[in-house]
Design a protein around this motif. Structure first.
Motif, PDB file in Angstrom:
ATOM      1  N   ALA A  92     -12.302 -18.899 -36.757  1.00  0.00           N
ATOM      2  CA  ALA A  92     -13.374 -18.804 -35.763  1.00  0.00           C
ATOM      3  C   ALA A  92     -13.574 -20.117 -35.011  1.00  0.00           C
ATOM      4  O   ALA A  92     -14.456 -20.203 -34.146  1.00  0.00           O
ATOM      5  CB  ALA A  92     -14.674 -18.386 -36.435  1.00  0.00           C
ATOM      6  N   GLY A  93     -12.772 -21.142 -35.350  1.00  0.00           N
ATOM      7  CA  GLY A  93     -12.843 -22.405 -34.626  1.00  0.00           C
ATOM      8  C   GLY A  93     -13.791 -23.419 -35.204  1.00  0.00           C
ATOM      9  O   GLY A  93     -14.087 -24.439 -34.560  1.00  0.00           O
ATOM     10  N   VAL A  94     -14.313 -23.176 -36.412  1.00  0.00           N
ATOM     11  CA  VAL A  94     -15.245 -24.117 -37.036  1.00  0.00           C
ATOM     12  C   VAL A  94     -14.467 -25.347 -37.511  1.00  0.00           C
ATOM     13  O   VAL A  94     -13.452 -25.223 -38.207  1.00  0.00           O
ATOM     14  CB  VAL A  94     -15.974 -23.460 -38.219  1.00  0.00           C
ATOM     15  CG1 VAL A  94     -16.834 -24.480 -38.967  1.00  0.00           C
ATOM     16  CG2 VAL A  94     -16.839 -22.301 -37.727  1.00  0.00           C
ATOM     17  N   VAL A  95     -14.945 -26.520 -37.113  1.00  0.00           N
ATOM     18  CA  VAL A  95     -14.286 -27.776 -37.487  1.00  0.00           C
ATOM     19  C   VAL A  95     -15.315 -28.746 -38.046  1.00  0.00           C
ATOM     20  O   VAL A  95     -16.522 -28.461 -38.072  1.00  0.00           O
ATOM     21  CB  VAL A  95     -13.573 -28.414 -36.276  1.00  0.00           C
ATOM     22  CG1 VAL A  95     -12.467 -27.506 -35.752  1.00  0.00           C
ATOM     23  CG2 VAL A  95     -14.580 -28.724 -35.151  1.00  0.00           C
ATOM     24  N   ARG A  96     -14.812 -29.888 -38.467  1.00  0.00           N
ATOM     25  CA  ARG A  96     -15.675 -30.908 -39.071  1.00  0.00           C
ATOM     26  C   ARG A  96     -16.867 -31.236 -38.176  1.00  0.00           C
ATOM     27  O   ARG A  96     -16.713 -31.447 -36.973  1.00  0.00           O
ATOM     28  CB  ARG A  96     -14.859 -32.183 -39.316  1.00  0.00           C
ATOM     29  CG  ARG A  96     -15.643 -33.297 -40.014  1.00  0.00           C
ATOM     30  CD  ARG A  96     -14.770 -34.523 -40.224  1.00  0.00           C
ATOM     31  NE  ARG A  96     -14.470 -35.191 -38.967  1.00  0.00           N
ATOM     32  CZ  ARG A  96     -15.270 -36.108 -38.379  1.00  0.00           C
ATOM     33  NH1 ARG A  96     -16.424 -36.430 -38.959  1.00  0.00           N
ATOM     34  NH2 ARG A  96     -14.912 -36.681 -37.261  1.00  0.00           N
ATOM     35  N   GLY A  97     -18.047 -31.279 -38.775  1.00  0.00           N
ATOM     36  CA  GLY A  97     -19.261 -31.647 -38.055  1.00  0.00           C
ATOM     37  C   GLY A  97     -19.987 -30.484 -37.423  1.00  0.00           C
ATOM     38  O   GLY A  97     -21.144 -30.638 -37.003  1.00  0.00           O
ATOM     39  N   GLY A 147     -22.120 -21.316 -34.759  1.00  0.00           N
ATOM     40  CA  GLY A 147     -22.333 -19.880 -34.891  1.00  0.00           C
ATOM     41  C   GLY A 147     -23.298 -19.572 -36.014  1.00  0.00           C
ATOM     42  O   GLY A 147     -23.783 -20.467 -36.721  1.00  0.00           O
ATOM     43  N   VAL A 148     -23.570 -18.277 -36.179  1.00  0.00           N
ATOM     44  CA  VAL A 148     -24.496 -17.807 -37.214  1.00  0.00           C
ATOM     45  C   VAL A 148     -23.892 -16.581 -37.884  1.00  0.00           C
ATOM     46  O   VAL A 148     -23.407 -15.664 -37.213  1.00  0.00           O
ATOM     47  CB  VAL A 148     -25.874 -17.433 -36.615  1.00  0.00           C
ATOM     48  CG1 VAL A 148     -26.790 -16.855 -37.691  1.00  0.00           C
ATOM     49  CG2 VAL A 148     -26.525 -18.637 -35.958  1.00  0.00           C
ATOM     50  N   VAL A 149     -23.932 -16.573 -39.229  1.00  0.00           N
ATOM     51  CA  VAL A 149     -23.563 -15.399 -40.021  1.00  0.00           C
ATOM     52  C   VAL A 149     -24.838 -14.828 -40.616  1.00  0.00           C
ATOM     53  O   VAL A 149     -25.641 -15.560 -41.194  1.00  0.00           O
ATOM     54  CB  VAL A 149     -22.582 -15.778 -41.154  1.00  0.00           C
ATOM     55  CG1 VAL A 149     -22.208 -14.534 -41.958  1.00  0.00           C
ATOM     56  CG2 VAL A 149     -21.348 -16.454 -40.603  1.00  0.00           C
ATOM     57  N   ALA A 150     -25.029 -13.527 -40.456  1.00  0.00           N
ATOM     58  CA  ALA A 150     -26.252 -12.899 -40.958  1.00  0.00           C
ATOM     59  C   ALA A 150     -25.947 -11.480 -41.414  1.00  0.00           C
ATOM     60  O   ALA A 150     -24.990 -10.851 -40.943  1.00  0.00           O
ATOM     61  CB  ALA A 150     -27.340 -12.877 -39.881  1.00  0.00           C
ATOM     62  N   GLY A 181     -10.906 -10.055 -45.513  1.00  0.00           N
ATOM     63  CA  GLY A 181      -9.791 -10.341 -46.412  1.00  0.00           C
ATOM     64  C   GLY A 181      -9.454 -11.818 -46.441  1.00  0.00           C
ATOM     65  O   GLY A 181     -10.227 -12.664 -45.993  1.00  0.00           O
ATOM     66  N   SER A 182      -8.261 -12.135 -46.952  1.00  0.00           N
ATOM     67  CA  SER A 182      -7.893 -13.545 -47.146  1.00  0.00           C
ATOM     68  C   SER A 182      -6.722 -13.957 -46.262  1.00  0.00           C
ATOM     69  O   SER A 182      -5.993 -14.879 -46.588  1.00  0.00           O
ATOM     70  CB  SER A 182      -7.535 -13.791 -48.620  1.00  0.00           C
ATOM     71  OG  SER A 182      -6.499 -12.915 -49.028  1.00  0.00           O
ATOM     72  N   ALA A 183      -6.545 -13.273 -45.145  1.00  0.00           N
ATOM     73  CA  ALA A 183      -5.444 -13.620 -44.241  1.00  0.00           C
ATOM     74  C   ALA A 183      -5.794 -14.855 -43.426  1.00  0.00           C
ATOM     75  O   ALA A 183      -6.951 -15.225 -43.276  1.00  0.00           O
ATOM     76  CB  ALA A 183      -5.146 -12.443 -43.316  1.00  0.00           C
ATOM     77  N   GLY A 184      -4.770 -15.483 -42.866  1.00  0.00           N
ATOM     78  CA  GLY A 184      -4.982 -16.631 -41.999  1.00  0.00           C
ATOM     79  C   GLY A 184      -4.778 -17.944 -42.723  1.00  0.00           C
ATOM     80  O   GLY A 184      -4.931 -18.041 -43.939  1.00  0.00           O
ATOM     81  N   PRO A 185      -4.431 -18.971 -41.964  1.00  0.00           N
ATOM     82  CA  PRO A 185      -4.125 -20.272 -42.583  1.00  0.00           C
ATOM     83  C   PRO A 185      -5.379 -21.071 -42.884  1.00  0.00           C
ATOM     84  O   PRO A 185      -6.474 -20.791 -42.383  1.00  0.00           O
ATOM     85  CB  PRO A 185      -3.303 -20.961 -41.493  1.00  0.00           C
ATOM     86  CG  PRO A 185      -3.881 -20.416 -40.212  1.00  0.00           C
ATOM     87  CD  PRO A 185      -4.237 -18.984 -40.499  1.00  0.00           C
ATOM     88  N   LEU A 186      -5.218 -22.077 -43.711  1.00  0.00           N
ATOM     89  CA  LEU A 186      -6.233 -23.090 -43.947  1.00  0.00           C
ATOM     90  C   LEU A 186      -5.831 -24.338 -43.176  1.00  0.00           C
ATOM     91  O   LEU A 186      -4.647 -24.566 -42.914  1.00  0.00           O
ATOM     92  CB  LEU A 186      -6.344 -23.406 -45.435  1.00  0.00           C
ATOM     93  CG  LEU A 186      -6.981 -22.309 -46.301  1.00  0.00           C
ATOM     94  CD1 LEU A 186      -6.741 -22.592 -47.778  1.00  0.00           C
ATOM     95  CD2 LEU A 186      -8.471 -22.187 -46.017  1.00  0.00           C
ATOM     96  N   PRO A 187      -6.795 -25.166 -42.782  1.00  0.00           N
ATOM     97  CA  PRO A 187      -6.443 -26.360 -41.996  1.00  0.00           C
ATOM     98  C   PRO A 187      -5.655 -27.372 -42.816  1.00  0.00           C
ATOM     99  O   PRO A 187      -5.730 -27.405 -44.056  1.00  0.00           O
ATOM    100  CB  PRO A 187      -7.811 -26.918 -41.595  1.00  0.00           C
ATOM    101  CG  PRO A 187      -8.749 -26.415 -42.622  1.00  0.00           C
ATOM    102  CD  PRO A 187      -8.245 -25.058 -43.013  1.00  0.00           C
TER     103      PRO A 187
END
Length: 599
Positions: A92-97, A147-150, A181-187
């Motif tokens: 989702a594009g979440v990065v440090r900070g 963003g917000v998760v709810a 699920g658990s698809a997709g890479p980790l940074p």
């Protein structure tokens, strides 16, 4: 204990036969001696040392559920869930900070989001699910989140209350994140390794003075008081915790963190009401119960079966200090070890804390035979470097002089998010002003008399609400809760008079008139200011609470501030003193009837 001392201690215990514990004393010593251990890294250090990764650890009880509805999580489950959420946030594009708001009623989901976002170097901002959507929207927009998760239902209410999702970043349902699920890479570089001063949490205050504040808690700062507790928290093979703090609150996250580090099985409740907790205690049989004072007050006043509390050794409370009447009821229950035998009676650890300092900074330990009450909050915690009291001019006060309580501690918040002015005004000479009024005695014990905003200014001088509440609750054991607050004085509208708003246990046949006489008799005997009125309420929500369980005295004041200016009780059960009634009659006879009609 410093690092070098811990290392020497560790070398010695390796030659000893270790006693039983969930995580193992050796593993806990190794954790404590790890310098990089902090909020952002605790999961990974625990995984490195835990041999019981598939053993049940956290037990999650959804709101309204029973024993059959409990979900069980192992350490391995928490690791996998953290990695799955981290993959989603990374995509989702979440990065440090980045700040990410969490508005979910799922206690374990709050904890996993907390770990997953920190594993990316992002900053979780959990919001109590009881916070009204319009307040949550204002609070979150102020953080400028990525963003917000709810939960789906809360997300709809949040977006509607915000009038548009603008300012909230991406908005996604918790259910969608769970289904991804658990698809997709980790940074690259996962998990992120925090520096000492990196922020790991934006907590929120209870909102007792308005819109909740947003203190920032840091990797090293938020963990400083927790490090020594890894060794002192009960962690025998028979121990099990019952965690009743809101899982979205900093304290709830703290004790889930401690359970992870020590390996003590912990049941996480989403419900904080006393009757619900009493029911869970019947089948969970906890040894340690961890909750806010409001929960313990309901347990004490409404009753908990002695058999349900038979294994309790410790009641652990934090936030506001607890009431003597409630503590005395609870320490009669449970058991403690003495002379190699189990004996009747437990201990109550009462901690005065605030979100801004990340933990309790004063602690008072009560037992069946202790007597340090009268709003005594005890000595400063060992982590506190110094505690003192100031007057309004910033001058330090001596013993028994009432003023503003302040602490110097490494657990102090990094500041309020995007509010340097509030951060500056909360400090003085290197001390953090806790917002409490009180004093300390010759033995260095501190006493909390009131919050700064709750002092009642009368013609006879200041009346402190908290000691008055203590006397009211001791005089009326049928009271579940009591709030002493300011009402406008009928003789001088620039001043106030204290009134008591009381919720009684059911069934109770006391009338408001009988209760007023009983309470003021006790207050006269104690030589303190009497209350001018008693307001009886019945419903659980008739005494408004903030989202962290603290009484919203500003709302109590707003609801009843004119109770001494008019005899129109609007169906409320109110009793007034004779002096208050005479003032009302005098006021009515001299008032302009046209003004009365206009009002």
């Amino acid at each position: 204990m410093n690092i070098r001392s811990l290392q020497r201690h560790l070398a010695s215990v390796r030659r000893m036969k270790l006693g039983p514990s969930h995580r193992g004393f050796r593993a806990r010593l190794e954790l404590v001696s790890e310098r990089s251990l902090g909020v952002g890294t605790f999961l990974w250090h625990t995984l490195d040392r835990a041999a019981d990764q598939d053993a049940p650890l956290l037990y999650h009880l959804p709101r309204g559920g029973g024993e059959k509805d409990v979900r069980v999580f192992t350490l391995a489950d928490l690791r996998d869930a953290t990695e799955r959420y981290a993959r989603w946030f990374h995509a989702a594009g979440v990065v440090r900070g980045d700040r990410v708001g969490i508005y979910s009623g799922d206690g374990i989901a709050n904890f996993v989001h907390f770990m997953a976002l920190n594993s990316l170097g992002a900053i979780p901002a959990p919001v109590n699910p009881n916070m009204a959507p319009h307040i949550a929207a204002r609070y979150l927009k102020r953080l400028e989140p990525r963003g917000v998760v709810a939960d789906a239902d809360r997300l709809d209410s949040l977006v509607e209350a915000a009038e548009s999702p603008d300012g909230l970043g991406f908005t996604v349902a918790q259910e969608e994140v769970d289904a991804a699920g658990s698809a997709g890479p980790l940074p690259v570089g996962y998990p992120y390794m925090h520096g000492d001063h990196d922020p790991v949490l934006i907590a929120h205050s209870s909102g007792t003075t308005g819109l909740p504040k947003a203190p920032i808690l840091g990797h090293r700062q938020f963990f400083a008081g927790k490090r020594p507790r890894i060794l002192t928290m009960p962690s025998g093979v028979d121990d099990r915790n019952l965690l009743v703090f809101p899982p979205s609150h900093g304290s709830g996250l703290s004790y889930m963190m401690m359970a992870t580090l020590t390996g003590v099985p912990t049941l996480v409740m989403e419900e904080q009401r006393g009757p619900a907790v009493a029911e869970v205690m019947r089948w969970w049989k906890p040894t340690v119960v961890i909750a806010f004072p409001i929960t313990f007050g309901e347990l004490a006043a409404l009753g908990v079966e002695p058999s349900a509390a038979s294994r309790v050794t410790t009641w652990l409370s934090t936030a506001d200090a607890s009431h003597e009447a409630h503590i005395r009821e609870l320490v009669r229950l449970g058991r403690h070890r003495s002379g190699g035998k189990w004996r009747q009676g437990s201990r109550y650890i009462d901690g005065l804390a605030s979100t801004e300092v990340g933990m309790a900074v004063f602690q008072n330990i009560h037992g069946p035979d202790t007597d340090a009450y009268k709003r005594c909050v005890g000595h400063p915690e060992p982590i506190v470097e110094e505690a003192t009291v100031y007057d309004e001019q910033g001058k330090r006060l001596g013993p028994n002089e009432i003023g503003f309580i302040a602490v110097k501690t490494p657990t102090e918040t990094l500041g309020y998010w995007n509010d340097p002015d509030l951060t500056h005004r909360s400090k003085h000479d290197g001390f953090w002003l806790t917002g409490d009024i009180g004093y300390y005695d010759e033995q260095g014990r501190f006493y909390q008399y009131d919050r700064v905003t709750d002092v009642i200014h009368t013609a006879r001088g200041p009346v402190y609400s908290l000691p008055t509440e203590e006397l009211v609750l001791k005089a009326c054991r049928q009271a579940v809760d009591c709030v002493v607050a300011a009402a406008v004085s009928p003789t001088d509208e620039e001043l106030s008079e204290p009134i008591a708003v009381i919720r009684l246990a059911e069934p109770c046949r006391l009338t408001s008139e009988e209760l007023l006489s009983q309470i003021n008799g006790a207050l006269r005997k104690a030589g303190t200011h009497e209350v001018s009125a008693v307001v009886l309420v019945k419903g659980e929500n008739d005494i408004p609470l903030g989202v962290t369980g603290k009484v919203l005295k500003r709302e109590v004041r707003s609801a009843y501030e004119k109770v001494l200016l008019s005899d129109d009780d609007q169906g409320l059960d109110i009793a007034r003193t004779r002096a208050a009634r005479n003032s009302l009659s005098s006021r009515a006879s001299t008032s302009d009837p046209r003004q009365d009609q206009a009002v």
